[in-house]
Write a protein that holds these residues in place. Structure first.
Motif, PDB file in Angstrom:
ATOM      1  N   VAL A   9       0.764  -1.186  -0.050  1.00 20.62           N
ATOM      2  CA  VAL A   9      -0.138  -0.101  -0.131  1.00 20.62           C
ATOM      3  C   VAL A   9       0.724   1.483  -0.025  1.00 20.62           C
ATOM      4  O   VAL A   9       1.867   1.583   0.669  1.00 20.62           O
ATOM      5  N   VAL A  10       0.549   2.269  -0.842  1.00 17.29           N
ATOM      6  CA  VAL A  10       1.062   3.229  -0.819  1.00 17.29           C
ATOM      7  C   VAL A  10       0.379   4.646   0.119  1.00 17.29           C
ATOM      8  O   VAL A  10      -0.783   4.865  -0.184  1.00 17.29           O
ATOM      9  N   ILE A  11       1.019   5.360   0.809  1.00 12.49           N
ATOM     10  CA  ILE A  11       0.523   6.447   1.347  1.00 12.49           C
ATOM     11  C   ILE A  11       1.061   7.787   0.960  1.00 12.49           C
ATOM     12  O   ILE A  11       2.160   7.927   0.755  1.00 12.49           O
ATOM     13  N   VAL A  27      -0.516   4.616  12.188  1.00  7.93           N
ATOM     14  CA  VAL A  27      -1.576   3.861  12.557  1.00  7.93           C
ATOM     15  C   VAL A  27      -1.604   2.521  11.793  1.00  7.93           C
ATOM     16  O   VAL A  27      -1.742   1.324  12.542  1.00  7.93           O
ATOM     17  N   LEU A  28      -1.199   2.583  10.397  1.00 10.17           N
ATOM     18  CA  LEU A  28      -1.079   1.549   9.517  1.00 10.17           C
ATOM     19  C   LEU A  28      -0.034   0.402   9.840  1.00 10.17           C
ATOM     20  O   LEU A  28       0.015  -0.542   9.478  1.00 10.17           O
ATOM     21  N   ALA A  29       1.116   1.187  10.244  1.00  7.96           N
ATOM     22  CA  ALA A  29       2.327   0.098  10.515  1.00  7.96           C
ATOM     23  C   ALA A  29       2.330  -0.911  11.365  1.00  7.96           C
ATOM     24  O   ALA A  29       2.948  -1.880  11.430  1.00  7.96           O
ATOM     25  N   ASP A  30       1.120  -0.837  12.453  1.00  4.60           N
ATOM     26  CA  ASP A  30       0.783  -1.762  13.390  1.00  4.60           C
ATOM     27  C   ASP A  30       0.513  -3.042  12.486  1.00  4.60           C
ATOM     28  O   ASP A  30       0.502  -4.128  13.176  1.00  4.60           O
ATOM     29  N   GLN A  31       0.069  -2.984  11.300  1.00  3.64           N
ATOM     30  CA  GLN A  31      -0.501  -4.027  10.713  1.00  3.64           C
ATOM     31  C   GLN A  31       0.330  -4.402   9.405  1.00  3.64           C
ATOM     32  O   GLN A  31      -0.056  -5.430   8.619  1.00  3.64           O
ATOM     33  N   VAL A  32       1.694  -4.030   9.500  1.00  2.00           N
ATOM     34  CA  VAL A  32       2.581  -4.220   8.356  1.00  2.00           C
ATOM     35  C   VAL A  32       3.963  -4.874   8.777  1.00  2.00           C
ATOM     36  O   VAL A  32       4.078  -4.823  10.012  1.00  2.00           O
ATOM     37  N   ASP A  33       4.709  -5.419   7.952  1.00  2.04           N
ATOM     38  CA  ASP A  33       5.960  -5.700   8.358  1.00  2.04           C
ATOM     39  C   ASP A  33       7.333  -4.805   7.852  1.00  2.04           C
ATOM     40  O   ASP A  33       8.357  -4.866   8.697  1.00  2.04           O
ATOM     41  N   VAL A  34       7.110  -4.080   6.911  1.00  6.08           N
ATOM     42  CA  VAL A  34       8.164  -3.101   6.321  1.00  6.08           C
ATOM     43  C   VAL A  34       7.541  -1.718   6.002  1.00  6.08           C
ATOM     44  O   VAL A  34       6.382  -1.861   5.433  1.00  6.08           O
ATOM     45  N   VAL A  35       8.026  -0.677   6.419  1.00  6.00           N
ATOM     46  CA  VAL A  35       7.801   0.510   5.893  1.00  6.00           C
ATOM     47  C   VAL A  35       9.007   1.159   5.134  1.00  6.00           C
ATOM     48  O   VAL A  35      10.028   1.094   5.753  1.00  6.00           O
ATOM     49  N   ALA A  36       8.788   1.797   3.994  1.00  8.48           N
ATOM     50  CA  ALA A  36       9.792   2.357   3.223  1.00  8.48           C
ATOM     51  C   ALA A  36       9.414   3.689   2.833  1.00  8.48           C
ATOM     52  O   ALA A  36       8.309   4.029   1.983  1.00  8.48           O
ATOM     53  N   GLN A 221       4.662 -11.172   3.394  1.00 12.20           N
ATOM     54  CA  GLN A 221       4.699  -9.797   4.235  1.00 12.20           C
ATOM     55  C   GLN A 221       3.902  -8.786   3.724  1.00 12.20           C
ATOM     56  O   GLN A 221       3.613  -8.617   2.477  1.00 12.20           O
ATOM     57  N   ARG A 222       3.384  -7.875   4.548  1.00 11.87           N
ATOM     58  CA  ARG A 222       2.836  -6.489   4.125  1.00 11.87           C
ATOM     59  C   ARG A 222       3.847  -5.168   4.191  1.00 11.87           C
ATOM     60  O   ARG A 222       4.453  -5.268   5.244  1.00 11.87           O
ATOM     61  N   VAL A 223       3.582  -4.591   3.068  1.00 15.04           N
ATOM     62  CA  VAL A 223       4.519  -3.289   2.975  1.00 15.04           C
ATOM     63  C   VAL A 223       3.808  -2.036   2.881  1.00 15.04           C
ATOM     64  O   VAL A 223       2.876  -2.163   1.986  1.00 15.04           O
ATOM     65  N   LEU A 224       4.493  -1.158   3.488  1.00 14.11           N
ATOM     66  CA  LEU A 224       3.789   0.322   3.268  1.00 14.11           C
ATOM     67  C   LEU A 224       4.708   1.242   2.870  1.00 14.11           C
ATOM     68  O   LEU A 224       6.095   1.233   2.933  1.00 14.11           O
ATOM     69  N   LEU A 225       4.466   1.731   1.625  1.00 12.01           N
ATOM     70  CA  LEU A 225       5.486   2.851   0.989  1.00 12.01           C
ATOM     71  C   LEU A 225       4.945   3.947   1.418  1.00 12.01           C
ATOM     72  O   LEU A 225       3.837   4.682   1.122  1.00 12.01           O
ATOM     73  N   GLU A 226       5.705   5.057   1.797  1.00 11.84           N
ATOM     74  CA  GLU A 226       5.643   6.314   2.490  1.00 11.84           C
ATOM     75  C   GLU A 226       6.036   7.459   1.707  1.00 11.84           C
ATOM     76  O   GLU A 226       7.248   7.534   1.418  1.00 11.84           O
ATOM     77  N   GLY A 227       5.155   8.444   1.315  1.00  8.10           N
ATOM     78  CA  GLY A 227       5.758   9.504   0.378  1.00  8.10           C
ATOM     79  C   GLY A 227       6.002  10.756   1.239  1.00  8.10           C
ATOM     80  O   GLY A 227       5.509  10.731   2.303  1.00  8.10           O
ATOM     81  N   ALA A 228       6.724  11.631   1.063  1.00  4.34           N
ATOM     82  CA  ALA A 228       6.777  12.997   1.675  1.00  4.34           C
ATOM     83  C   ALA A 228       6.195  14.106   0.703  1.00  4.34           C
ATOM     84  O   ALA A 228       5.851  13.888  -0.480  1.00  4.34           O
TER      85      ALA A 228
END
Length: 431
Positions: A9-11, A27-36, A221-228
């Motif tokens: 998922v992309v934020i 909030v969503l990081a509690d449900q994933v394994d990797v945040v980038a 695993q689940r991944v969150l992609l974080e933009g700035a």
């Protein structure tokens, strides 16, 4: 996350940045394994409240506040190593087990002191034509990258070659500085000594982020992609030239971490319940003075990175509808709804009127945008606190009507609503 079948998922910010992405990622990081993180640099300021503590994160993903989460900075980031280690060491000092959980792409370009020197000098030379940069060297670092004269983290493996690159960079920047009315210069020896003092520590965190994420997804695993920043600050799709120097939109996410675009399942756009912007550039729905100060005070609208006051305005559905299109948004996270709790009535820009025509799409021509006047729709306020709402049904009827109208105008369903700064002040919309 919203759909248990969504692995990646992309934020993405869907206004002009400062939308509250840090809280949504937390909030969503509690449900994933990797945040980038996939782009930007230390000009980002993501504020997260955990209990009574406030954390302001400039480069490290907000997921670091959750134990055992792997946090990565992708190749699309311009990486300020000294600021990064300051941030990492500060987290450790506050009891966050951060060391060993963060990796940085070896392909990420280094943002060094000479980039900041050039950034400040260049912005000062623009006079009344200032872009409004943070002075943190982001633009110059991306300029070097595109000009194929940047220095990547992986380049430090060959010490002699890296030292030569640094000396060439110092000479190049000093030549430019001589053309401007400034006494600033880059000391090549100091530059080399400074970076080499942390070389071993840097090489120890170098990873192939694309491979790490690929392997994580392959393992289920689940991944969150974080933009700035935000969509309207994208170098291609934003209000150019009043933009940042990278692709902030969701299309930059896969590119910025090193995976294929087909690996992304959902894109969540984060928006404030109103609109803000820091620095120069257009803001069509900007408030007049009295309401400007009121909302700025209620929302604490000062930049987490610069401390600059943010300009505030009514929610602009033209902007967010455009952001939904260029990002392919599948859901919205609306933040700071509580800031509007005391207002008698609310306005939403539904279109613009310019040169005798009504525009329902965001124009790329800044000249046209400068003459555009928002066409507003007025809705009643709710005049009661939303801070304790935890379900959709807990919200006042007028607040629900307001949110429904935002969703309708932006053609995007609302998945999350934030009603305060704390981690628990979030509504997961299930309808």
């Amino acid at each position: 996350m919203r759909d248990r079948n969504s692995q990646c998922v992309v934020i993405v910010g869907s206004q002009w940045g400062d939308e509250g992405k840090g809280k949504i990622v937390d909030v969503l990081a509690d449900q994933v394994d990797v945040v980038a993180r996939y782009q930007g640099g230390s000009n980002a300021g993501h504020t997260v409240h955990v209990g009574s503590e406030e954390f302001i994160l400039h480069q490290i993903p907000s997921g670091i506040l959750h134990p055992r989460r792997r946090c990565l900075l992708g190749n699309g980031v311009v990486f300020d190593p000294f600021q990064f280690f300051q941030e990492l060491d500060a987290l450790t000092a506050r009891g966050i087990d951060a060391e060993g959980r963060v990796g940085v792409s070896g392909r990420a370009h280094l943002l060094l002191s000479y980039h900041k020197t050039w950034d400040r000098a260049q912005e000062a030379s623009r006079g009344s034509g200032k872009i409004g940069t943070t002075g943190r060297g982001i633009g110059p670092a991306y300029e070097d990258k595109v000009a194929r004269q940047g220095i990547r983290l992986a380049d430090l493996r060959d010490r002699a070659r890296a030292e030569e690159q640094l000396r060439r960079a110092a000479a190049r920047v000093n030549q430019r500085l001589e053309l401007l009315d400034t006494d600033e210069r880059v000391d090549a020896d100091a530059l080399v000594d400074e970076l080499m003092s942390i070389r071993d520590r840097l090489l120890a965190i170098s990873v192939d982020t694309g491979r790490v994420i690929h392997d994580a997804l392959k393992a289920g695993q689940r991944v969150l992609l974080e933009g700035a920043q935000g969509a309207l600050l994208d170098v291609d799709h934003g209000t150019y030239p009043y933009v940042t120097s990278s692709n902030t939109t969701a299309g930059g996410a896969a590119l910025g971490v090193g995976i294929g675009p087909t690996r992304v399942d959902d894109v969540i756009g984060v928006v404030k319940a109103y609109t803000t912007r820091v620095g120069e550039g257009p803001l069509p729905t900007e408030f007049m003075d009295e309401l400007q100060e009121r909302v700025r005070t209620l929302g604490g609208e000062y930049g987490a990175t610069t401390g600059r006051p943010r300009r505030c305005g009514w929610f602009d559905s033209v902007v967010v509808r455009y952001a939904a299109r260029v990002n392919g948004l599948t859901g919205l996270a609306v933040t700071k709804l509580d800031v509007l709790d005391t207002l008698d009535e609310l306005q939403i820009a539904v279109s613009y009127r310019a040169e005798g025509e009504e525009l329902d799409d965001f124009p790329g021509d800044l000249g046209l945008l400068a003459t555009a006047e928002p066409v507003y729709e007025t809705l009643p306020g709710w005049k009661t606190s939303t801070a304790d709402a935890r379900r959709w049904e807990d919200l006042p009827e007028n607040a629900r009507r307001y949110l429904d109208r935002l969703s309708e105008l932006t053609e995007t369903p609302i998945w999350y609503v934030s009603v305060g700064t704390r981690r628990d002040q979030i509504i997961h919309v299930e309808r």
